[in-house]
Scaffold this motif. Structure first.
Motif, PDB file in Angstrom:
ATOM      1  N   VAL A 276      48.891  37.816  44.795  1.00 36.82           N
ATOM      2  CA  VAL A 276      48.419  36.755  43.889  1.00 36.82           C
ATOM      3  C   VAL A 276      49.361  35.817  43.693  1.00 36.82           C
ATOM      4  O   VAL A 276      50.602  35.827  43.512  1.00 36.82           O
TER       5      VAL A 276
ATOM      6  N   TRP B 104      48.422  40.065  35.401  1.00 34.24           N
ATOM      7  CA  TRP B 104      48.094  41.137  36.515  1.00 34.24           C
ATOM      8  C   TRP B 104      48.792  42.288  36.307  1.00 34.24           C
ATOM      9  O   TRP B 104      50.118  42.141  36.133  1.00 34.24           O
TER      10      TRP B 104
ATOM     11  N   TYR C  19      38.284  31.494  40.351  1.00 35.65           N
ATOM     12  CA  TYR C  19      38.019  32.756  41.004  1.00 35.65           C
ATOM     13  C   TYR C  19      36.733  32.771  41.677  1.00 35.65           C
ATOM     14  O   TYR C  19      35.883  32.235  41.334  1.00 35.65           O
TER      15      TYR C  19
END
Length: 99
Positions: free
Chosen positions: A40, A51, A93
């Motif tokens: 990420v 996360w 996303y």
């Protein structure tokens, strides 16, 4: 003295990167669905801190209280699922539509 071009927008100077090893996954819940990754990159500390690392997708699903995804990995690249044009991608996303 030569002229120096001024940037038209403020480009973030910090880039945050998080990754996993040995089959572990990073996961978080987005719109009630489990989002998983092995790497990420974000431009904010809060974005990277959202996360969490888990041993597997199943463990992430149990811990975060959402069902595991039905399909793992990327869809096959074909006419229905073309390649992502990264030159025009502007953030967000890539989450497949709910069926």
């Amino acid at each position: 003295m030569p002229r120096v071009a001024k940037p038209k927008i403020d480009i973030p100077k910090d880039v945050f990167f998080k990754y996993t090893v040995n089959g572990r996954v990073l996961a978080k819940v987005v719109d009630g669905r489990l989002l998983c990754a092995h790497r990420v990159t974000t431009n904010t500390k809060a974005g990277i801190d959202s996360w969490q690392e888990f041993a597997s997708i199943e463990e992430a699903s149990k811990s975060l209280g959402v069902p595991p995804p039905k399909n793992f990995g990327c869809p096959i690249i074909d006419a229905e699922h073309p390649r992502i044009d990264w030159s025009t991608y502007r953030g967000g996303y890539y989450i497949p539509k709910k069926v």
